[in-house]
Motif scaffolding. Structure first.
Motif, PDB file in Angstrom:
ATOM      1  N   PHE A  77       0.796  -1.218   0.000  1.00 50.41           N
ATOM      2  CA  PHE A  77       0.000   0.000   0.000  1.00 50.41           C
ATOM      3  C   PHE A  77       0.840   1.286   0.000  1.00 50.41           C
ATOM      4  O   PHE A  77       0.283   2.379  -0.063  1.00 50.41           O
ATOM      5  CB  PHE A  77      -0.920   0.039   1.230  1.00 50.41           C
ATOM      6  N   SER A  78       2.152   1.191   0.076  1.00 51.28           N
ATOM      7  CA  SER A  78       2.991   2.381   0.257  1.00 51.28           C
ATOM      8  C   SER A  78       2.869   3.378  -0.895  1.00 51.28           C
ATOM      9  O   SER A  78       2.958   4.588  -0.673  1.00 51.28           O
ATOM     10  CB  SER A  78       4.449   1.978   0.476  1.00 51.28           C
ATOM     11  N   THR A  79       2.672   2.908  -2.110  1.00 49.68           N
ATOM     12  CA  THR A  79       2.570   3.836  -3.236  1.00 49.68           C
ATOM     13  C   THR A  79       1.240   4.588  -3.256  1.00 49.68           C
ATOM     14  O   THR A  79       1.141   5.663  -3.842  1.00 49.68           O
ATOM     15  CB  THR A  79       2.739   3.092  -4.581  1.00 49.68           C
ATOM     16  N   HIS A  80       0.222   4.038  -2.607  1.00 44.80           N
ATOM     17  CA  HIS A  80      -1.115   4.642  -2.609  1.00 44.80           C
ATOM     18  C   HIS A  80      -1.528   5.164  -1.232  1.00 44.80           C
ATOM     19  O   HIS A  80      -2.709   5.391  -0.990  1.00 44.80           O
ATOM     20  CB  HIS A  80      -2.151   3.616  -3.080  1.00 44.80           C
ATOM     21  N   MET A  81      -0.556   5.385  -0.374  1.00 42.72           N
ATOM     22  CA  MET A  81      -0.872   5.774   1.006  1.00 42.72           C
ATOM     23  C   MET A  81      -1.637   7.091   1.097  1.00 42.72           C
ATOM     24  O   MET A  81      -2.568   7.208   1.893  1.00 42.72           O
ATOM     25  CB  MET A  81       0.423   5.841   1.829  1.00 42.72           C
ATOM     26  N   ASN A  82      -1.291   8.080   0.293  1.00 37.48           N
ATOM     27  CA  ASN A  82      -1.994   9.368   0.344  1.00 37.48           C
ATOM     28  C   ASN A  82      -3.470   9.203  -0.013  1.00 37.48           C
ATOM     29  O   ASN A  82      -4.353   9.725   0.672  1.00 37.48           O
ATOM     30  CB  ASN A  82      -1.336  10.384  -0.595  1.00 37.48           C
ATOM     31  N   ALA A  83      -3.740   8.494  -1.097  1.00 34.37           N
ATOM     32  CA  ALA A  83      -5.122   8.305  -1.529  1.00 34.37           C
ATOM     33  C   ALA A  83      -5.903   7.463  -0.522  1.00 34.37           C
ATOM     34  O   ALA A  83      -7.083   7.748  -0.246  1.00 34.37           O
ATOM     35  CB  ALA A  83      -5.156   7.654  -2.908  1.00 34.37           C
ATOM     36  N   LEU A  84      -5.263   6.455   0.046  1.00 30.46           N
ATOM     37  CA  LEU A  84      -5.952   5.606   1.015  1.00 30.46           C
ATOM     38  C   LEU A  84      -6.273   6.369   2.300  1.00 30.46           C
ATOM     39  O   LEU A  84      -7.334   6.171   2.893  1.00 30.46           O
ATOM     40  CB  LEU A  84      -5.109   4.364   1.320  1.00 30.46           C
ATOM     41  N   SER A  85      -5.372   7.246   2.721  1.00 27.13           N
ATOM     42  CA  SER A  85      -5.638   8.054   3.911  1.00 27.13           C
ATOM     43  C   SER A  85      -6.814   8.985   3.675  1.00 27.13           C
ATOM     44  O   SER A  85      -7.698   9.131   4.529  1.00 27.13           O
ATOM     45  CB  SER A  85      -4.408   8.879   4.275  1.00 27.13           C
ATOM     46  N   LYS A  86      -6.852   9.622   2.506  1.00 29.30           N
ATOM     47  CA  LYS A  86      -7.982  10.498   2.177  1.00 29.30           C
ATOM     48  C   LYS A  86      -9.281   9.718   2.052  1.00 29.30           C
ATOM     49  O   LYS A  86     -10.341  10.201   2.455  1.00 29.30           O
ATOM     50  CB  LYS A  86      -7.684  11.270   0.895  1.00 29.30           C
ATOM     51  N   LEU A  87      -9.205   8.518   1.516  1.00 26.74           N
ATOM     52  CA  LEU A  87     -10.396   7.675   1.415  1.00 26.74           C
ATOM     53  C   LEU A  87     -10.905   7.284   2.798  1.00 26.74           C
ATOM     54  O   LEU A  87     -12.122   7.276   3.044  1.00 26.74           O
ATOM     55  CB  LEU A  87     -10.081   6.419   0.599  1.00 26.74           C
TER      56      LEU A  87
END
Length: 103
Positions: A77-87
């Protein structure tokens, strides 16, 4: 014990303490009549709701980012951490709106 405040007046310490308590209660932000009537009304009510919401957001958003870091700690998940946090924050908002509207 009796305390004389002037030559013609004699007051007991209990009377003086009750006077101090009544003075302190008038200095508070909300007086007892406001609380007995059911709280704040009108613009004051919405102002306090807004302040309460702002404080909750200030406290909740950093904790949600920390929660997202715990949930998505796998390297996948490290590459998508920003989007996952916002989600995660958006899903929390939808969840809170559901509770607000349906309770």
């Amino acid at each position: 014990h009796v305390v004389a405040s002037s030559p013609n007046t004699i007051r007991s310490p209990n009377t003086m303490m009750s006077k101090r308590r009544s003075d302190a209660s008038t200095m508070s932000v909300t007086d007892e009549s406001t609380v007995k009537r059911g709280g704040f009304k009108g613009v004051d009510h919405y102002l306090y709701c807004l302040i309460y919401a702002i404080v909750n957001v200030i406290i909740a958003v950093p904790s949600l980012f920390g929660y997202a870091a715990v949930i998505f700690n796998n390297p996948i998940f490290s590459t998508h951490m920003n989007a996952l946090s916002k989600l995660l924050i958006f899903s929390s908002l939808v969840h809170q709106l559901g509770f607000l509207l349906f309770s």
